[in-house]
Design a protein around this motif. Structure first.
Motif, mmCIF file in Angstrom:
data_model
loop_
_atom_site.group_PDB
_atom_site.id
_atom_site.type_symbol
_atom_site.label_atom_id
_atom_site.label_comp_id
_atom_site.label_asym_id
_atom_site.label_seq_id
_atom_site.Cartn_x
_atom_site.Cartn_y
_atom_site.Cartn_z
ATOM 1 N N LEU A 1 0.800 -1.218 0.125
ATOM 2 C CA LEU A 1 -0.026 0.057 0.068
ATOM 3 C C LEU A 1 1.029 1.295 -0.121
ATOM 4 O O LEU A 1 1.327 1.649 1.099
ATOM 5 N N SER A 2 1.014 1.786 -1.147
ATOM 6 C CA SER A 2 1.947 3.072 -1.180
ATOM 7 C C SER A 2 1.217 4.244 -0.969
ATOM 8 O O SER A 2 -0.136 4.224 -0.540
ATOM 9 N N ASP A 3 1.846 5.360 -0.528
ATOM 10 C CA ASP A 3 1.213 6.424 0.109
ATOM 11 C C ASP A 3 0.208 7.100 -1.010
ATOM 12 O O ASP A 3 -0.781 7.482 -0.743
ATOM 13 N N GLU A 4 0.645 6.954 -2.500
ATOM 14 C CA GLU A 4 -0.034 7.366 -3.524
ATOM 15 C C GLU A 4 -1.574 6.489 -3.621
ATOM 16 O O GLU A 4 -2.604 7.072 -3.789
ATOM 17 N N LEU B 1 -7.370 -0.632 -13.110
ATOM 18 C CA LEU B 1 -8.729 -0.574 -12.740
ATOM 19 C C LEU B 1 -8.604 0.531 -11.632
ATOM 20 O O LEU B 1 -9.808 1.200 -11.677
ATOM 21 N N ILE B 2 -7.931 0.696 -11.014
ATOM 22 C CA ILE B 2 -7.954 1.697 -9.735
ATOM 23 C C ILE B 2 -7.697 3.094 -10.356
ATOM 24 O O ILE B 2 -8.581 3.947 -10.062
ATOM 25 N N TYR B 3 -6.909 3.048 -11.219
ATOM 26 C CA TYR B 3 -6.422 4.541 -11.923
ATOM 27 C C TYR B 3 -6.959 4.900 -13.078
ATOM 28 O O TYR B 3 -7.047 5.815 -13.578
ATOM 29 N N GLY B 4 -7.642 3.974 -13.833
ATOM 30 C CA GLY B 4 -7.943 4.034 -15.435
ATOM 31 C C GLY B 4 -9.418 4.081 -15.428
ATOM 32 O O GLY B 4 -10.039 3.349 -14.741
ATOM 33 N N GLN C 1 -15.271 10.544 -17.986
ATOM 34 C CA GLN C 1 -13.924 10.700 -17.384
ATOM 35 C C GLN C 1 -14.018 11.505 -16.238
ATOM 36 O O GLN C 1 -13.040 11.489 -15.337
ATOM 37 N N HIS C 2 -15.017 12.404 -16.065
ATOM 38 C CA HIS C 2 -15.381 13.356 -14.983
ATOM 39 C C HIS C 2 -16.791 13.291 -14.457
ATOM 40 O O HIS C 2 -17.516 12.844 -15.289
ATOM 41 N N HIS C 3 -16.816 13.503 -13.278
ATOM 42 C CA HIS C 3 -18.307 13.678 -12.731
ATOM 43 C C HIS C 3 -18.436 15.159 -12.252
ATOM 44 O O HIS C 3 -17.497 15.639 -11.157
#
Length: 416
Positions: free
Chosen positions: A37-40, A67-70, A396-398
């Motif tokens: 688990l990185s800080d990012e 999946l997490i970032y895309g 891509q945005h809400h």
């Protein structure tokens, strides 16, 4: 009795010892876990404490970074009315459009067509129409712009009395391979009883306008290892359920893949249950060396835990699949590197029913490019359905109402 006096305290002592070893019996999720688990990632996922991970947080950490970032696989959609013969017509059923192909400057699609209301199983199953997809023939239509469609007539008709497809031919899909066109579709033999077993037929032609030659026998049938209980027409009464496709094989779609032909289909099981995901519906695949078969079911079936209509397309050397309607993994987009082992790539807010993909699209441009526009069907009421269009875009945005942010508005690329 004396043995029990010694046995019970021993069990209690063992349990207490076990809890002491865990340090906190009943709250084992609070224990630090060996999880990267990185800080990012902690910041992105909003996890409060690296040393106090809930079951949900642990599951999140198992997700791929893609999946997490895309969000390449995520989309939203709209549907709209079409013109010409695909405008709603009272008394006529038009449903389950095939994929769209293009020939001589025209788009082509095939679909299930019937007329009149449905009586269900309460009427005469020999003479009446049971479902909207009962007593169907396969028709085709053309369009120059994808909006206004013209019916061209029957492509594949029901068979003669006594043949395996004499009651209905429906839920069709098109495949072009080399210089031949292939239609695969569901078939029902009369009478359309509760326990009738659907099969899959095939027709081929050198032209999308026909004439079409039909297979004399089905190319795919349900598994023959379920056992009905009693003689009553009750599809839920079984002694043995059998394979996931022991009752029906539905929604066939053939994809040329790695030098072979993959026939994807929906399976319905005898004694179908309602589970924690709803209806117990799954997909399977059968593979052949030749488009006409023989097709051999994969020993890895079923290849999905959920789904309804088949919607598959090639992408990035593998096969993508849109899973809808039924099961614990419904409303997901999945991808497999080998056409058999699928993993979830996105969870979407529903999807159009019975999608007719636009096979003219550049499906390698991005994962869901082939979904940018196509065909679907909609229920006007139980008796009558009609074919509509759909379009999708990546989200891509809400943003809240009134907030303008580049890329956040629902915009759809030119559908031609």
């Amino acid at each position: 009795m004396n043995k029990m006096k010694f046995f019970i305290p021993a069990i209690i002592g063992l349990a207490l010892f076990s809890c002491e070893k865990k340090a906190d019996c009943g709250h084992s999720h609070d224990n630090p876990q060996q999880v990267e688990l990185s800080d990012e990632k902690q910041d992105f996922l909003g996890i409060t404490n690296k040393d106090k991970l809930s079951a949900a947080s642990k599951r999140a950490l198992l997700w791929d970074d893609e999946l997490i970032y895309g969000n390449d696989w995520f989309f939203q959609y709209q549907t709209y009315d079409l013109k010409g013969d695909f405008a709603y017509e009272e008394g006529v059923v038009r449903r389950d459009p095939s994929a769209i192909i293009k020939h001589d400057g025209k788009y082509y699609t095939w679909f299930s067509r019937s007329t009149g209301p449905s009586q269900g199983f309460g009427g005469d199953v020999v003479k009446d129409k049971v479902f909207p997809w009962d007593r169907c023939d396969i028709w085709y239509a053309t369009s120059t712009d994808g909006i206004t469609w013209k019916e061209e007539g029957v492509a594949v008709a029901r068979g003669k009395a006594g043949e395996y497809d004499d009651r209905s031919v429906f839920t069709v899909e098109i495949m072009k391979h080399e210089d031949m066109y292939y239609l695969c579709y569901q078939t029902v033999k009369n009478p359309y009883s509760v326990r009738v077993k659907n099969q899959v037929g095939l027709a081929w032609s050198t032209s999308p306008n026909g004439p079409w030659t039909k297979s004399k026998e089905p190319i795919l049938s349900p598994a023959d290892n379920g056992i009905w209980k009693g003689e009553e027409q009750d599809r839920f009464a079984v002694e043995k359920k059998g394979d996931f496709d022991s009752h029906k094989v539905h929604d066939p779609c053939i994809i040329p893949y790695k030098g072979k032909f993959y026939l994807y289909y929906k399976g319905e099981q005898m004694g179908e249950a309602i589970t924690f995901g709803g209806r117990q519906i799954r997909h399977g695949v059968a593979i052949a060396d030749n488009p006409k078969g023989p097709y051999v079911k994969s020993p890895y079936n079923p290849i999905s835990n959920s789904g309804h209509e088949i919607c598959v397309w090639p992408y990035d050397g593998g096969i993508a699949s849109l899973i809808t309607t039924d099961g614990p993994e419904k409303n997901t987009v999945q991808w497999s590197p080998d056409g058999i082992n699928f993993e979830i790539k996105a969870v979407v807010k529903g999807a159009p029913h019975a999608i007719g993909l636009n096979r003219t699209a550049d499906n390698e441009k991005e994962p869901t490019e082939i979904l940018r526009w196509g065909l679907t069907h909609q229920y006007k009421n139980y008796n009558y359905q009609y074919i509509r269009g759909f379009k999708t875009s990546r989200m891509q945005h809400h943003t809240a109402k009134g907030v303008v942010k580049k890329g956040s508005k629902f915009s759809v690329k030119n559908q031609k």
